[in-house]
Design a protein around this motif. Structure first.
Motif, short mmCIF file in Angstrom:
data_model
loop_
_atom_site.label_atom_id
_atom_site.label_comp_id
_atom_site.label_asym_id
_atom_site.label_seq_id
_atom_site.Cartn_x
_atom_site.Cartn_y
_atom_site.Cartn_z
N ARG A 1 1.72 5.94 -7.50
CA ARG A 1 0.42 5.86 -7.49
C ARG A 1 0.07 4.79 -8.76
NH1 ARG A 1 -0.23 11.05 -6.64
NH2 ARG A 1 -0.38 11.71 -8.72
N SER A 2 0.64 4.89 -9.70
CA SER A 2 0.29 3.90 -10.80
C SER A 2 0.79 2.35 -10.55
CB SER A 2 0.99 4.35 -11.91
OG SER A 2 2.35 4.28 -12.07
N ARG A 3 1.80 2.40 -9.66
CA ARG A 3 2.29 0.94 -9.26
C ARG A 3 1.66 0.17 -8.17
NH1 ARG A 3 5.85 -1.00 -13.39
NH2 ARG A 3 6.37 0.81 -14.49
N VAL A 4 1.26 0.87 -7.02
CA VAL A 4 1.08 0.35 -5.79
C VAL A 4 -0.52 0.91 -5.44
CG1 VAL A 4 1.45 0.40 -3.51
CG2 VAL A 4 3.19 0.83 -4.91
N LYS A 5 -1.12 -0.02 -5.05
CA LYS A 5 -2.76 0.27 -4.57
C LYS A 5 -2.74 1.20 -3.43
CE LYS A 5 -3.63 -3.73 -1.60
NZ LYS A 5 -4.38 -4.73 -1.30
N LYS A 6 -3.30 2.26 -3.38
CA LYS A 6 -3.51 3.24 -2.41
C LYS A 6 -4.36 2.40 -1.26
CE LYS A 6 -4.16 8.01 -1.56
NZ LYS A 6 -4.12 9.32 -2.01
N LYS B 1 0.81 -1.08 0.10
CA LYS B 1 -0.20 0.04 0.17
C LYS B 1 0.86 1.28 0.00
CE LYS B 1 -0.87 0.56 4.85
NZ LYS B 1 -1.71 0.64 5.81
N VAL B 2 0.28 2.15 -0.39
CA VAL B 2 0.99 3.70 -0.33
C VAL B 2 0.10 4.57 0.47
CG1 VAL B 2 -0.09 4.15 -2.55
CG2 VAL B 2 1.86 5.55 -1.67
N ARG B 3 0.52 5.37 1.25
CA ARG B 3 -0.27 6.66 1.92
C ARG B 3 0.49 7.81 1.47
NH1 ARG B 3 -1.25 6.78 7.93
NH2 ARG B 3 -2.19 8.51 7.46
N GLN B 4 -0.20 8.72 0.91
CA GLN B 4 0.29 10.19 0.53
C GLN B 4 -0.27 11.13 1.06
OE1 GLN B 4 0.12 9.00 -3.72
NE2 GLN B 4 2.21 8.99 -4.04
N GLU B 5 0.48 12.26 1.54
CA GLU B 5 -0.16 13.49 1.92
C GLU B 5 0.67 14.32 0.99
OE1 GLU B 5 0.26 13.73 6.18
OE2 GLU B 5 -1.06 12.21 6.42
N ARG B 6 0.22 15.79 1.53
CA ARG B 6 0.90 16.88 0.50
C ARG B 6 2.26 16.98 0.57
NH1 ARG B 6 2.66 21.29 2.40
NH2 ARG B 6 2.18 21.13 4.74
N ASP B 7 3.07 16.35 1.51
CA ASP B 7 4.70 16.58 1.40
C ASP B 7 5.28 15.43 1.96
OD1 ASP B 7 3.83 17.00 3.98
OD2 ASP B 7 5.14 18.69 4.58
N TRP C 1 8.92 15.69 -7.60
CA TRP C 1 7.97 15.21 -6.46
C TRP C 1 6.79 14.96 -7.11
CZ3 TRP C 1 7.24 13.39 -2.03
CH2 TRP C 1 6.20 13.52 -1.27
N HIS C 2 6.31 15.42 -8.03
CA HIS C 2 4.84 15.03 -8.58
C HIS C 2 5.24 13.89 -9.54
CE1 HIS C 2 2.23 18.30 -7.11
NE2 HIS C 2 3.16 19.15 -7.45
N GLN C 3 6.31 13.81 -10.16
CA GLN C 3 6.52 12.48 -11.08
C GLN C 3 6.52 11.29 -10.08
OE1 GLN C 3 5.18 13.88 -14.06
NE2 GLN C 3 6.85 12.26 -14.77
#
Length: 154
Positions: A148-153, A109-115, A140-142
């Motif tokens: 996001r494209s490789r790991v389910k959120k 899984k992945v957890r993403q926040e603003r920074d 950072w955006h790349q």
């Protein structure tokens, strides 16, 4: 240190977070003390339970902060500088002592926040990528787009 402590908080299980832990402590104290029926009929009887709950929560917060700072100091001494690289194949994580390579299929899984982005390979095993690791906003955006494209959120 603040990024490290924030990552530690983000990895804390739900049951150990303050908004779950606090009501459980208060409920336990009320049940062990006056009981719910007395608490409802005489709300002032809750005062001692509220004071004790506040004391317990402050103590837990202080101990948690102290142990987090201690862990940060040990980690920085042991690990040293960290470098992480994400490619189409996976992630390579390099410290002064080790190099780890994980292909994308190993991440759960992945957890993403603003920074900050956390990429997990186990329930509490992860690689962390703060915005400060990247030299530009574009990088950072790349990176986040690739993750996001490789790991389910999760």
């Amino acid at each position: 240190m603040n990024e490290f402590l924030r990552i530690q908080r983000m990895c804390t299980p739900v049951w150990a977070r303050w908004y779950v832990f606090s009501p459980c402590v208060l409920s336990s104290l009320v049940l062990l003390g006056a009981g719910w029926s007395k608490a409802i009929s005489e709300p002032t009887s809750l005062l001692s339970d509220l004071i004790l709950t506040a004391f317990i929560l402050v103590a837990v917060a202080a101990i948690t902060r102290y142990s987090g700072v201690k862990a940060w100091r040990r980690t920085t001494l042991l690990v040293g500088a960290i470098r992480g690289v994400a490619t189409d194949w996976g992630i390579e994580w390099t410290t002064a002592n080790t190099t780890s390579k994980f292909e994308w299929s190993k991440f759960v899984k992945v957890r993403q926040e603003r920074d900050l982005s956390l990429v997990f390979y186990a329930a509490r095993g992860l690689f962390y990528f703060p915005r400060s690791f990247f030299t530009s906003e574009h990088e950072w955006h790349q990176f986040n787009k690739l993750v996001r494209s490789r790991v389910k959120k999760g």
